[in-house]
Design an enzyme around this catalytic site. Structure first.
Site, mmCIF file in Angstrom:
data_model
loop_
_atom_site.group_PDB
_atom_site.id
_atom_site.type_symbol
_atom_site.label_atom_id
_atom_site.label_comp_id
_atom_site.label_asym_id
_atom_site.label_seq_id
_atom_site.Cartn_x
_atom_site.Cartn_y
_atom_site.Cartn_z
ATOM 1 N N HIS A 1 -8.644 -4.986 -0.537
ATOM 2 C CA HIS A 1 -6.797 -4.545 -0.568
ATOM 3 C C HIS A 1 -6.682 -4.728 0.774
ATOM 4 O O HIS A 1 -7.368 -4.670 1.640
ATOM 5 C CB HIS A 1 -7.540 -3.007 -0.749
ATOM 6 C CG HIS A 1 -6.338 -1.828 -0.070
ATOM 7 N ND1 HIS A 1 -5.050 -2.124 -1.366
ATOM 8 C CD2 HIS A 1 -5.252 -0.787 1.075
ATOM 9 C CE1 HIS A 1 -3.790 -1.275 -0.569
ATOM 10 N NE2 HIS A 1 -4.456 -0.323 0.647
ATOM 11 N N SER B 1 1.292 -1.323 0.145
ATOM 12 C CA SER B 1 -0.234 0.126 0.334
ATOM 13 C C SER B 1 0.660 0.561 0.225
ATOM 14 O O SER B 1 1.697 2.126 -0.440
ATOM 15 C CB SER B 1 -0.958 0.099 1.125
ATOM 16 O OG SER B 1 -1.897 1.156 1.339
ATOM 17 N N GLU C 1 -9.664 -3.471 -6.448
ATOM 18 C CA GLU C 1 -8.657 -2.789 -5.738
ATOM 19 C C GLU C 1 -9.387 -1.251 -5.609
ATOM 20 O O GLU C 1 -9.357 -0.706 -7.569
ATOM 21 C CB GLU C 1 -7.805 -2.100 -5.484
ATOM 22 C CG GLU C 1 -7.536 -3.604 -4.464
ATOM 23 C CD GLU C 1 -5.825 -3.715 -4.009
ATOM 24 O OE1 GLU C 1 -5.244 -3.353 -2.970
ATOM 25 O OE2 GLU C 1 -5.096 -4.970 -4.647
#
Length: 328
Positions: free
Chosen positions: A272, A147, A242
């Site tokens: 995610h 991320s 996502e």
């Protein structure tokens, strides 16, 4: 088709986080919640934890049994630049270290809004320089992150390249955040549910906290907007469900266009951060196993290139004619 385990996870996350997303909880509350959730995480079997200090920054080693001493993975955890810690990612990083068979250094880089850009990037650079000072050659280091940590890993590559510093052997991005801009129109197209849109808007706010007075389109904040030439091999994993999916595809296409070797692995319908739930989601275990395959492939290619260079050097030496020294 996602596994039944993933479908259960998605239902649980929707039930747990949907109301929270609508209430827009304070950042301190979210930090406490993530740290509380970390209490249920454990270091995987045959991986050993060792606390350390990187020039005053808290860090820790996760060392798989039998990992070679000369190669290392530098891991930068996710959390939107505002959340996350050594605690929240210890289990994920442990299984990743075991999959790659690499001693892995994780750092507790500074978070926004208390420490905006470039604090996190400075800390990542500090850790990389520390590894070099510890005797690890750049070609024996890999960098990875999930991320925001994945975006930070890519920003570190760009920063090192532009500074003329030696680059690591490769980088790994697990659902990397490559564009902090996140236009609202794009979000509405990508987000399929109201709760997902609220979550995305919250994440965009975190990006603003990290950027502070720096434009969100700055290339070290949004790597997709940078010049991507002369980067090492990259592995990027993303789910087509996502919010970050389209930006990751754009980044991949842009990098490949300038000759960067990018391995893109797209998973179908996953949430995610699905990697964090590797203990009971089979797609997460598959993804992390593929990261290990990628790492071994990078080392194998590196060793093959070195063997070719050595053979060429030996051939050049043997082809040099013998010239006796003149008698005096």
């Amino acid at each position: 088709m996602p596994s039944p385990q993933h479908l259960l996870l998605k239902q649980f996350l929707a039930a747990a986080t949907g109301p929270l997303a609508r209430q827009r909880p304070r950042l301190t509350t979210m930090r406490l919640a993530t740290e509380a959730a970390a209490l249920f995480q454990f270091v995987p079997w045959n991986v050993f934890l060792e606390e350390t200090d990187v020039d005053g920054m808290a860090a820790e080693w996760l060392r798989p049994a039998g990992a070679p001493a000369g190669r290392v993975l530098l891991y930068l955890h996710g959390g939107g630049y505002v959340l996350g810690s050594l605690n929240t990612h210890r289990s994920l990083v442990g299984v990743l270290a075991r999959s790659c068979q690499l001693n892995t250094l994780v750092i507790n880089y500074r978070k926004a809004p208390e420490y905006p850009f470039p604090a996190a990037l400075d800390d990542a650079r500090l850790a990389y320089d520390w590894l070099l000072a510890e005797g690890y050659a750049a070609h024996n280091i890999m960098v990875a992150g999930d991320s925001a940590g994945g975006g930070l890993a890519l920003a570190l590559l760009l920063h090192l390249r532009d500074a003329g510093q030696p680059l690591p052997a490769a980088a790994i991005g697990l659902s990397p955040w490559t564009d902090l801009v996140l236009p609202t129109a794009t979000l509405r197209q990508v987000c399929r549910e109201e709760s997902q849109l609220l979550e995305a808007l919250e994440i965009r706010g975190w990006g603003g906290m990290y950027a502070h007075e720096t434009p969100l389109a700055h290339p070290l904040l949004s790597p997709v907007r940078a010049q991507l030439h002369d980067l090492p091999p990259l592995l990027i994993q993303i789910s087509d469900a996502e919010v970050l999916h389209d930006d990751v595809l754009h980044f991949t296409q842009k990098a490949r266009a300038v000759g960067v070797p990018v391995t893109l692995q797209v998973f179908g319908g996953l949430v995610h951060w699905w990697h964090l739930f590797w203990r009971f989601v089979p797609e997460a275990r598959l993804a992390l196993a593929q990261v290990g395959d990628f790492a071994r492939g990078v080392w194998a290619a590196q060793e093959a290139a070195q063997a070719v260079a050595e053979r060429a050097s030996q051939k050049a030496r043997s082809a040099t004619p013998y010239r006796p020294r003149p008698q005096v």
